[in-house]
Design a protein around this motif. Structure first.
Motif, PDB file in Angstrom:
ATOM      1  N   ASP A 122       0.845  -1.206   0.000  1.00  0.00           N
ATOM      2  CA  ASP A 122       0.000   0.000   0.000  1.00  0.00           C
ATOM      3  C   ASP A 122       0.877   1.252   0.000  1.00  0.00           C
ATOM      4  O   ASP A 122       0.609   2.209  -0.728  1.00  0.00           O
ATOM      5  CB  ASP A 122      -0.925   0.029   1.219  1.00  0.00           C
ATOM      6  N   GLU A 123       1.928   1.233   0.794  1.00  0.00           N
ATOM      7  CA  GLU A 123       2.843   2.383   0.862  1.00  0.00           C
ATOM      8  C   GLU A 123       3.609   2.577  -0.447  1.00  0.00           C
ATOM      9  O   GLU A 123       3.787   3.700  -0.912  1.00  0.00           O
ATOM     10  CB  GLU A 123       3.825   2.170   2.016  1.00  0.00           C
ATOM     11  N   ILE A 124       4.050   1.486  -1.052  1.00  0.00           N
ATOM     12  CA  ILE A 124       4.760   1.551  -2.338  1.00  0.00           C
ATOM     13  C   ILE A 124       3.844   2.122  -3.417  1.00  0.00           C
ATOM     14  O   ILE A 124       4.258   2.942  -4.232  1.00  0.00           O
ATOM     15  CB  ILE A 124       5.245   0.151  -2.780  1.00  0.00           C
ATOM     16  N   MET A 125       2.594   1.700  -3.419  1.00  0.00           N
ATOM     17  CA  MET A 125       1.669   2.052  -4.485  1.00  0.00           C
ATOM     18  C   MET A 125       1.055   3.441  -4.355  1.00  0.00           C
ATOM     19  O   MET A 125       0.639   4.029  -5.349  1.00  0.00           O
ATOM     20  CB  MET A 125       0.556   1.001  -4.578  1.00  0.00           C
ATOM     21  N   GLU A 126       0.984   3.986  -3.157  1.00  0.00           N
ATOM     22  CA  GLU A 126       0.315   5.275  -2.948  1.00  0.00           C
ATOM     23  C   GLU A 126       0.781   6.379  -3.900  1.00  0.00           C
ATOM     24  O   GLU A 126      -0.061   7.081  -4.482  1.00  0.00           O
ATOM     25  CB  GLU A 126       0.465   5.728  -1.501  1.00  0.00           C
ATOM     26  N   PRO A 127       2.095   6.558  -4.118  1.00  0.00           N
ATOM     27  CA  PRO A 127       2.501   7.615  -5.059  1.00  0.00           C
ATOM     28  C   PRO A 127       1.960   7.406  -6.474  1.00  0.00           C
ATOM     29  O   PRO A 127       1.534   8.364  -7.125  1.00  0.00           O
ATOM     30  CB  PRO A 127       4.032   7.541  -5.050  1.00  0.00           C
ATOM     31  N   PHE A 128       1.939   6.178  -6.939  1.00  0.00           N
ATOM     32  CA  PHE A 128       1.442   5.902  -8.292  1.00  0.00           C
ATOM     33  C   PHE A 128      -0.072   6.101  -8.365  1.00  0.00           C
ATOM     34  O   PHE A 128      -0.586   6.672  -9.327  1.00  0.00           O
ATOM     35  CB  PHE A 128       1.806   4.477  -8.726  1.00  0.00           C
ATOM     36  N   LEU A 129      -0.779   5.624  -7.349  1.00  0.00           N
ATOM     37  CA  LEU A 129      -2.237   5.729  -7.322  1.00  0.00           C
ATOM     38  C   LEU A 129      -2.696   7.177  -7.296  1.00  0.00           C
ATOM     39  O   LEU A 129      -3.745   7.516  -7.830  1.00  0.00           O
ATOM     40  CB  LEU A 129      -2.793   4.996  -6.090  1.00  0.00           C
ATOM     41  N   THR A 130      -1.913   8.033  -6.683  1.00  0.00           N
ATOM     42  CA  THR A 130      -2.270   9.437  -6.522  1.00  0.00           C
ATOM     43  C   THR A 130      -1.700  10.322  -7.627  1.00  0.00           C
ATOM     44  O   THR A 130      -2.396  11.181  -8.176  1.00  0.00           O
ATOM     45  CB  THR A 130      -1.758   9.946  -5.159  1.00  0.00           C
ATOM     46  N   MET A 131      -0.420  10.123  -7.945  1.00  0.00           N
ATOM     47  CA  MET A 131       0.259  11.042  -8.854  1.00  0.00           C
ATOM     48  C   MET A 131      -0.060  10.801 -10.329  1.00  0.00           C
ATOM     49  O   MET A 131      -0.049  11.747 -11.114  1.00  0.00           O
ATOM     50  CB  MET A 131       1.762  10.997  -8.606  1.00  0.00           C
ATOM     51  N   VAL A 132      -0.330   9.575 -10.731  1.00  0.00           N
ATOM     52  CA  VAL A 132      -0.658   9.322 -12.144  1.00  0.00           C
ATOM     53  C   VAL A 132      -1.945  10.041 -12.539  1.00  0.00           C
ATOM     54  O   VAL A 132      -1.960  10.771 -13.531  1.00  0.00           O
ATOM     55  CB  VAL A 132      -0.702   7.816 -12.485  1.00  0.00           C
ATOM     56  N   PRO A 133      -3.052   9.881 -11.781  1.00  0.00           N
ATOM     57  CA  PRO A 133      -4.251  10.631 -12.174  1.00  0.00           C
ATOM     58  C   PRO A 133      -4.043  12.142 -12.103  1.00  0.00           C
ATOM     59  O   PRO A 133      -4.558  12.886 -12.947  1.00  0.00           O
ATOM     60  CB  PRO A 133      -5.334  10.175 -11.197  1.00  0.00           C
ATOM     61  N   TYR A 134      -3.274  12.594 -11.121  1.00  0.00           N
ATOM     62  CA  TYR A 134      -2.981  14.021 -11.007  1.00  0.00           C
ATOM     63  C   TYR A 134      -2.223  14.513 -12.237  1.00  0.00           C
ATOM     64  O   TYR A 134      -2.554  15.548 -12.808  1.00  0.00           O
ATOM     65  CB  TYR A 134      -2.168  14.297  -9.732  1.00  0.00           C
ATOM     66  N   LEU A 135      -1.228  13.760 -12.648  1.00  0.00           N
ATOM     67  CA  LEU A 135      -0.433  14.123 -13.824  1.00  0.00           C
ATOM     68  C   LEU A 135      -1.302  14.201 -15.078  1.00  0.00           C
ATOM     69  O   LEU A 135      -1.158  15.122 -15.890  1.00  0.00           O
ATOM     70  CB  LEU A 135       0.691  13.112 -14.034  1.00  0.00           C
ATOM     71  N   LEU A 136      -2.231  13.263 -15.227  1.00  0.00           N
ATOM     72  CA  LEU A 136      -3.115  13.265 -16.398  1.00  0.00           C
ATOM     73  C   LEU A 136      -3.955  14.535 -16.468  1.00  0.00           C
ATOM     74  O   LEU A 136      -4.159  15.095 -17.542  1.00  0.00           O
ATOM     75  CB  LEU A 136      -4.023  12.030 -16.379  1.00  0.00           C
ATOM     76  N   VAL A 137      -4.438  14.999 -15.308  1.00  0.00           N
ATOM     77  CA  VAL A 137      -5.254  16.218 -15.277  1.00  0.00           C
ATOM     78  C   VAL A 137      -4.376  17.454 -15.424  1.00  0.00           C
ATOM     79  O   VAL A 137      -4.659  18.339 -16.227  1.00  0.00           O
ATOM     80  CB  VAL A 137      -6.087  16.287 -13.975  1.00  0.00           C
ATOM     81  N   GLU A 138      -3.310  17.512 -14.653  1.00  0.00           N
ATOM     82  CA  GLU A 138      -2.439  18.695 -14.631  1.00  0.00           C
ATOM     83  C   GLU A 138      -1.781  18.957 -15.986  1.00  0.00           C
ATOM     84  O   GLU A 138      -1.640  20.107 -16.403  1.00  0.00           O
ATOM     85  CB  GLU A 138      -1.359  18.526 -13.563  1.00  0.00           C
ATOM     86  N   CYS A 139      -1.386  17.915 -16.685  1.00  0.00           N
ATOM     87  CA  CYS A 139      -0.640  18.088 -17.938  1.00  0.00           C
ATOM     88  C   CYS A 139      -1.503  18.073 -19.186  1.00  0.00           C
ATOM     89  O   CYS A 139      -0.994  18.300 -20.286  1.00  0.00           O
ATOM     90  CB  CYS A 139       0.441  17.009 -18.054  1.00  0.00           C
ATOM     91  N   ALA A 140      -2.786  17.801 -19.047  1.00  0.00           N
ATOM     92  CA  ALA A 140      -3.662  17.776 -20.222  1.00  0.00           C
ATOM     93  C   ALA A 140      -3.582  19.111 -20.955  1.00  0.00           C
ATOM     94  O   ALA A 140      -3.602  20.174 -20.340  1.00  0.00           O
ATOM     95  CB  ALA A 140      -5.100  17.483 -19.799  1.00  0.00           C
ATOM     96  N   SER A 141      -3.486  19.045 -22.271  1.00  0.00           N
ATOM     97  CA  SER A 141      -3.300  20.271 -23.054  1.00  0.00           C
ATOM     98  C   SER A 141      -4.603  20.970 -23.424  1.00  0.00           C
ATOM     99  O   SER A 141      -4.595  22.127 -23.827  1.00  0.00           O
ATOM    100  CB  SER A 141      -2.488  19.968 -24.316  1.00  0.00           C
ATOM    101  N   THR A 142      -5.718  20.265 -23.289  1.00  0.00           N
ATOM    102  CA  THR A 142      -7.008  20.887 -23.610  1.00  0.00           C
ATOM    103  C   THR A 142      -8.006  20.622 -22.480  1.00  0.00           C
ATOM    104  O   THR A 142      -7.842  19.664 -21.708  1.00  0.00           O
ATOM    105  CB  THR A 142      -7.609  20.322 -24.919  1.00  0.00           C
ATOM    106  N   ASP A 143      -9.036  21.431 -22.417  1.00  0.00           N
ATOM    107  CA  ASP A 143     -10.079  21.212 -21.418  1.00  0.00           C
ATOM    108  C   ASP A 143     -10.798  19.894 -21.656  1.00  0.00           C
ATOM    109  O   ASP A 143     -11.203  19.224 -20.715  1.00  0.00           O
ATOM    110  CB  ASP A 143     -11.086  22.362 -21.434  1.00  0.00           C
ATOM    111  N   GLU A 144     -10.954  19.504 -22.927  1.00  0.00           N
ATOM    112  CA  GLU A 144     -11.605  18.226 -23.251  1.00  0.00           C
ATOM    113  C   GLU A 144     -10.821  17.060 -22.662  1.00  0.00           C
ATOM    114  O   GLU A 144     -11.400  16.118 -22.125  1.00  0.00           O
ATOM    115  CB  GLU A 144     -11.753  18.049 -24.772  1.00  0.00           C
ATOM    116  N   GLU A 145      -9.491  17.106 -22.795  1.00  0.00           N
ATOM    117  CA  GLU A 145      -8.659  16.047 -22.218  1.00  0.00           C
ATOM    118  C   GLU A 145      -8.748  16.074 -20.696  1.00  0.00           C
ATOM    119  O   GLU A 145      -8.838  15.032 -20.055  1.00  0.00           O
ATOM    120  CB  GLU A 145      -7.195  16.219 -22.642  1.00  0.00           C
ATOM    121  N   ARG A 146      -8.703  17.249 -20.129  1.00  0.00           N
ATOM    122  CA  ARG A 146      -8.728  17.401 -18.668  1.00  0.00           C
ATOM    123  C   ARG A 146     -10.034  16.852 -18.085  1.00  0.00           C
ATOM    124  O   ARG A 146     -10.046  16.230 -17.033  1.00  0.00           O
ATOM    125  CB  ARG A 146      -8.556  18.874 -18.309  1.00  0.00           C
ATOM    126  N   ILE A 147     -11.135  17.059 -18.791  1.00  0.00           N
ATOM    127  CA  ILE A 147     -12.443  16.600 -18.319  1.00  0.00           C
ATOM    128  C   ILE A 147     -12.531  15.068 -18.297  1.00  0.00           C
ATOM    129  O   ILE A 147     -13.236  14.499 -17.481  1.00  0.00           O
ATOM    130  CB  ILE A 147     -13.571  17.212 -19.191  1.00  0.00           C
TER     131      ILE A 147
END
Length: 184
Positions: free
Chosen positions: A91-116
């Motif tokens: 659980d401790e090993i996985m927490e960064p991946f479980l949290t940061m991957v979805p965050y990265l997808l939203v934060e780095c999306a180049s359009t509002d359509e992708e972000r949504i």
């Protein structure tokens, strides 16, 4: 990188939309497929790439593989020595991946359509034990690479046969086994 910098990410303050946290340096380059430079894909996560494979090291003595499915918002952990990492440790090993991957997808999306398309909600994960070959100490790195290779190439039946072949022939036999059965 992800696990080492997770504390900084977690402690940074998000804005009113939940964004603006400090991602590890180079995160956008990974997201955009710019790195590693020797094999840059120039493909964007969630746009051109739906699946990501990564080896993950535990305490410098054990390797596991993670398979991240972006559309399913789910991560599968292949572990060739399940007893080596407890559920709490995983659980401790996985927490960064479980949290940061979805965050990265939203934060780095180049359009509002992708972000949504994405949410800041953490991904889920599982560590299957049935059908995952187990190895002896010292071979977990080979198994981690083999899981990625077989799964990415669609040779899941070869993953099932890994423990028999690899335990008989060890590392050299593992590689020749895959090459022989998958490409000839």
């Amino acid at each position: 990188m992800w696990r080492d910098k997770y504390g900084e990410f977690k402690s940074s303050e998000p804005d009113h939309n939940g964004l603006g946290r400090r991602l590890p340096g180079g995160s956008w380059d990974l997201y955009a497929g710019i790195v590693p430079t020797f094999c840059a894909s120039n493909k964007t996560w969630g746009v051109d790439i739906d699946e990501i494979y990564a080896p993950v090291n535990f305490q410098n003595d054990h390797w596991i593989t993670i398979w991240i499915s972006i559309p399913k918002r789910h991560i599968v952990v292949w572990d060739s020595i399940v007893k080596h990492i407890s559920k709490a440790e995983l659980d401790e090993i996985m927490e960064p991946f479980l949290t940061m991957v979805p965050y990265l997808l939203v934060e780095c999306a180049s359009t509002d359509e992708e972000r949504i398309k994405y949410s800041l909600e953490p991904f889920t994960y599982e560590r299957p034990t049935v059908g995952v070959p187990q190895c002896i100490a010292g071979d977990c790195g080979v198994y981690a690479l083999k899981y990625m290779e077989c799964h990415a190439l669609g040779y899941l039946d070869q993953v099932q046969n890994l423990s028999i072949t690899c335990n008989m022939n060890r590392r050299e036999g593992c590689w020749s086994h895959l090459l022989h059965h998958c490409f000839w």
